[in-house]
Design a protein around this motif. Structure first.
Motif, PDB file in Angstrom:
ATOM      1  N   UNK A 188      -7.289  13.510 -13.560  1.00 11.21           N
ATOM      2  CA  UNK A 188      -8.176  12.824 -14.493  1.00 11.21           C
ATOM      3  C   UNK A 188      -9.430  13.663 -14.615  1.00 11.21           C
ATOM      4  N   UNK A 234       4.468   5.741  -5.234  1.00 10.51           N
ATOM      5  CA  UNK A 234       4.877   5.725  -6.628  1.00 10.51           C
ATOM      6  C   UNK A 234       3.724   6.239  -7.478  1.00 10.51           C
ATOM      7  N   UNK A 235       4.043   6.679  -8.655  1.00 12.43           N
ATOM      8  CA  UNK A 235       2.979   7.323  -9.426  1.00 12.43           C
ATOM      9  C   UNK A 235       2.681   6.623 -10.737  1.00 12.43           C
ATOM     10  N   UNK A 236       2.462   5.320 -10.666  1.00 14.56           N
ATOM     11  CA  UNK A 236       2.157   4.575 -11.879  1.00 14.56           C
ATOM     12  C   UNK A 236       0.689   4.244 -12.025  1.00 14.56           C
ATOM     13  N   UNK A 237      -0.136   4.715 -11.098  1.00 11.93           N
ATOM     14  CA  UNK A 237      -1.556   4.416 -11.181  1.00 11.93           C
ATOM     15  C   UNK A 237      -1.826   2.933 -10.995  1.00 11.93           C
ATOM     16  N   UNK A 238      -2.613   2.372 -11.910  1.00 13.21           N
ATOM     17  CA  UNK A 238      -3.056   0.980 -11.760  1.00 13.21           C
ATOM     18  C   UNK A 238      -1.909  -0.022 -11.837  1.00 13.21           C
ATOM     19  N   UNK A 243      -2.119   9.419  -7.520  1.00 12.54           N
ATOM     20  CA  UNK A 243      -1.918   9.078  -8.938  1.00 12.54           C
ATOM     21  C   UNK A 243      -3.128   9.413  -9.793  1.00 12.54           C
ATOM     22  N   UNK A 244      -4.260   9.614  -9.132  1.00 20.19           N
ATOM     23  CA  UNK A 244      -5.496   9.716  -9.901  1.00 20.19           C
ATOM     24  C   UNK A 244      -6.078  11.131  -9.884  1.00 20.19           C
ATOM     25  N   UNK A 269      -3.142   8.467   0.204  1.00 22.33           N
ATOM     26  CA  UNK A 269      -2.076   8.883  -0.719  1.00 22.33           C
ATOM     27  C   UNK A 269      -2.107   8.124  -2.032  1.00 22.33           C
ATOM     28  N   UNK A 270      -2.683   6.917  -1.999  1.00 22.75           N
ATOM     29  CA  UNK A 270      -2.788   6.151  -3.238  1.00 22.75           C
ATOM     30  C   UNK A 270      -3.487   6.984  -4.305  1.00 22.75           C
ATOM     31  N   UNK A 320       2.114   1.731  -3.446  1.00 25.07           N
ATOM     32  CA  UNK A 320       1.091   2.358  -4.293  1.00 25.07           C
ATOM     33  C   UNK A 320       0.945   3.834  -3.956  1.00 25.07           C
ATOM     34  N   UNK A 321       1.110   4.173  -2.668  1.00 22.88           N
ATOM     35  CA  UNK A 321       0.913   5.552  -2.244  1.00 22.88           C
ATOM     36  C   UNK A 321       2.054   6.446  -2.680  1.00 22.88           C
ATOM     37  N   UNK A 373     -11.311   6.465  -8.710  1.00 21.52           N
ATOM     38  CA  UNK A 373     -10.218   6.235  -9.644  1.00 21.52           C
ATOM     39  C   UNK A 373     -10.475   6.901 -10.997  1.00 21.52           C
ATOM     40  N   UNK A 433       0.838  -1.196   0.000  1.00 16.93           N
ATOM     41  CA  UNK A 433       0.000   0.000   0.000  1.00 16.93           C
ATOM     42  C   UNK A 433       0.880   1.255   0.000  1.00 16.93           C
TER      43      UNK A 433
END
Lengths: 362, 364
Positions: free
Chosen positions: B176, A328-332, B172-173, B168-169, A325-326, B30, A322
């Motif tokens: 959009x 790094x900035x690669x999205x999915x 990345x979104x 924070x996840x 994911x939080x 998302x 998690x």
């Protein structure tokens, strides 16, 4: 004139009151704990611990009744149980959900427990645990000190009573979100029953709602320090061949992901306060720096052992994924990338111990 | 005096950031709803600011009087009725939602139709007072409830189970493009400022001051409403819950509270806030309808019934019929559709009012 109309109208409204749709408290059974096991003839065997309200609340006087029923689903078993009792079930006080060990070993713990996640009257702050040897025997255990039915099983988790570093706790909502969240796995405490007490000192780790790993008591103690709900714990270390027990308290604990090319690392920075609690030789006049180093070394080894074991088994209850994911900035694509990286991760643990004292003697 | 304006703005924010808006936004987390939240805050604050400034050029006048001077009957009546419907529906959906929440969490044995009927009856009664009485009622309820609401929010954010990593996840979104529905949903909580369209009548001498309050509370409440459920219910499972915020509050355990399940305290606070929201929105709606047609009190069996009561009774009956025939699913579908219409109506109203305020100043 208005009064002449309104008074009879209001009186008529009374006729529409629902009457006895509501059930009195003495017509209700409070379900304080629910157990789920593998059935012999059906997939589920559900057991309820029903509290019987009594005017006396004295140690060991807690009255309860335990009933079980097998069924093709939890809901089905509960419906069948209703015909075994004289009162209406009330789940408002259900605080502990115990899952039998063989159920947890052989079944996925997600969809099969849907009933608990879906019911509005099962609180999100109910505690989940695995019961050994099975859920029913945990529910039936009657500790002598119990004052209210079900309390002895609940108090260790709430920290209102005992506070042990070996007891991890999992709320229902926490299990649910860990089950679904990519990059953080669920864990459950394992409760085993001795004839009149419980032992809660191990934890099981899950990955996508399948049980993957069981931690020993020692590992559970360390594991708990990596969660946010930690308590004082003990570090056993030896200095010059003499054993010293340190009472330790984590002051701060944070980690950082570093992924330089091909050498991903997770760096922990932990600072702890320690105090000697039980020593085989006086320690006051020894070098405190050296004591601190001994503790640091010992704790680092234990922590590394645990972290490596988690990684090797492919589970991630501490949320490294998690965090990846939080940050790094690669999205999915982040999570897929992380799954490739995780097996290759090396851990670096930097412990900073602060020795606070030797108690009231040297 | 200008504090009353902020009371309603705050009630609107607090209510709408609990019921439908977070669910609509979080289901598209998302797909651009982060941007929608920020765009919504910007849009909501700017239009609130412009509308308030414009209304202050008409001291002591409500929209019905202003429209009467400027538009012929054929344009005026549909506009006012449209505005009134906007308000009434805002109140009605909260009423239907809260009655279903009451049944689910507080009193499962009660017949849903009775619960709905009593809420409707209360709404009809409370909305039929004079606007100044309703505003006083709002002040009382907000002052009593706000500290508890703030306390629960604080407890939620400081909970050890609150996970910042989950939030924070979403970084990345952010960039959009949001869908229209999520943008409409994000602007909706700010809609409380429109109450000035009617309550401006009460502001003859005083002017609404401290306009910086509008974006400040707006931003704070919106961010809490959007991010706290993610921190507590998990980024990937937050959209599984039907009553997002109710479940989010249920994750809070207060060891030494009267009841350890903090949810009940929260529901108790929100009964008050919901009822006052319903009372205000129906009050505005009924007064607008009355003034659009110039209804006079009707005499039934020698009793003089104010026309406002009749209109509110109509609202109550319509809401009851709607509520009885709706379900969790049809309600959220209705709300998402309605939010888009409302956004268009709101933009239209703000533009008309700004245009009128410029024109009148020129002519004067």
């Amino acid at each position: 004139m208005p009064k002449k109309i309104s008074v009879p109208l209001l009186a008529l409204l009374l006729l529409m009151l629902p009457g006895c749709g509501f059930k009195d408290i003495d017509k209700r059974f409070f379900v304080v704990a629910i157990g789920v096991d593998q059935g012999e003839r059906a997939p589920f065997k559900v057991s309820f611990k029903l509290a019987i309200p009594s005017p006396r609340t004295e140690p060991g006087e807690a009255k309860y009744q335990v009933i079980s029923q097998e069924g093709s689903s939890i809901a089905n078993a509960v419906r069948l149980m209703k015909s075994k009792v004289d009162k209406e079930f009330d789940f408002g006080h259900t605080t502990v959900i115990v899952i039998g060990k063989s159920f947890a070993d052989h079944r996925e713990l997600g969809r099969s427990l849907d009933w608990f996640f879906r019911r509005r009257d099962i609180q999100e702050i109910a505690f989940m645990a695995i019961g050994e040897p099975d859920a029913l025997s945990i529910i039936q255990t009657k500790p002598k000190s119990e004052r209210l039915a079900g309390n002895a099983l609940m108090l260790p988790f709430t920290n209102e009573g005992t506070e042990s570093p070996y007891i991890v706790k999992t709320y229902l909502f926490d299990y649910y979100r860990r089950w679904h969240e990519h990059g953080r796995d669920a864990f459950l405490p394992i409760v085993s029953s001795r004839s009149e007490t419980f032992v809660i000192n191990r934890a099981a780790i899950f990955s996508s709602n399948l049980k993957k790993l069981e931690l020993t008591a020692k590992e559970t103690g360390i594991f708990n320090q990596f969660l946010k709900t930690r308590h004082r714990f003990l570090i056993l270390a030896a200095l010059d061949g003499k054993q010293i027990s340190f009472n330790a308290k984590v002051r701060s604990l944070r980690f950082k992901l570093v992924d330089s090319a091909n050498k991903p690392e997770i760096r922990y920075r932990i600072s702890i306060n320690v105090e000697s609690e039980d020593t085989e030789a006086p320690v006051f006049h020894q070098s405190w720096d050296e004591l601190e180093k001994t503790v640091e070394e010992e704790f680092r080894n234990q922590a590394l052992q645990l972290l490596n074991r988690l990684r090797d088994n492919g589970v991630d209850p501490l949320g490294f994924g998690l965090r990846y994911r939080a940050s790094r900035h690669g999205g999915e694509s982040d999570f897929a990338e992380w799954q490739k990286i995780y097996p290759k991760v090396t851990f670096k643990v930097n412990v900073n111990a602060h020795f606070t004292g030797t108690g009231i003697i040297e | 005096m200008s504090r009353y304006f902020y009371y309603f703005y705050t009630v609107g924010l607090l209510i709408n950031t609990i019921f439908f808006v977070p669910r609509i936004l979080l289901s598209e987390r998302y797909d651009g709803s982060v941007m929608a939240v920020f765009a919504g805050i910007l849009f909501g604050s700017v239009s609130a600011f412009l509308f308030t400034k414009a209304m202050m050029r008409f001291p002591g006048e409500g929209i019905p009087e202003i429209f009467e001077r400027n538009f012929p009957k054929i344009i005026r009546i549909p506009l006012l009725i449209g505005l009134a419907m906007m308000w009434t529906i805002a109140g009605s959906i909260i009423l239907v939602a809260f009655s279903s929440i009451s049944i689910r969490f507080l009193s499962p044995e009660t017949n849903p139709a009775f619960m709905l009927m009593f809420y409707c009856a209360f709404g009809c009664y409370a909305a039929s007072f004079r606007p100044s009485t309703v505003l006083n009622m709002a002040e009382l309820i907000i002052l009593l409830n706000l500290p508890f609401v703030a306390f629960i929010m604080y407890k939620l954010i400081s909970s050890p189970y609150f996970e910042w990593d989950s939030i924070q996840v979403l970084a990345d979104y952010v960039f959009r493009i949001p869908s229209l529905t999520s943008f409409a949903a994000a602007t909706y909580p700010f809609t409380g400022y429109i109450s000035l369209a009617l309550y401006n009548r009460l502001y003859e001498k005083t002017r609404v001051g401290h306009l910086w309050i509008l974006p400040t509370i707006g931003t704070a409440v919106m961010l809490v409403s959007y991010f706290v459920p993610i921190g507590l219910l998990g980024i990937d499972s937050v959209d599984h819950y039907i009553y997002t915020w109710i479940t989010a509050v249920d994750t809070l355990r207060m060891k030494f509270g009267f009841i350890d399940r903090a949810l009940y305290l929260f529901l108790f606070m929100y009964i008050g806030l919901s009822l006052i929201f319903i009372a205000i929105s129906w009050n505005v709606g009924s007064v607008l309808v009355r003034d659009a047609f110039g209804f006079k009190p009707v005499t039934i069996l020698k009793v003089k019934v104010p026309s406002q009561v009749m209109i509110n009774a109509g609202f109550a009956i319509a809401t009851f019929l709607f509520g009885v025939n709706s379900s969790d699913k049809s309600l959220i579908e209705f709300v998402s559709g309605w939010l888009n219409t409302r956004l268009a109506a709101e933009i239209l109203l703000v533009i008309i009012v700004i245009w009128l305020s410029r024109r009148e100043v020129k002519h004067a």
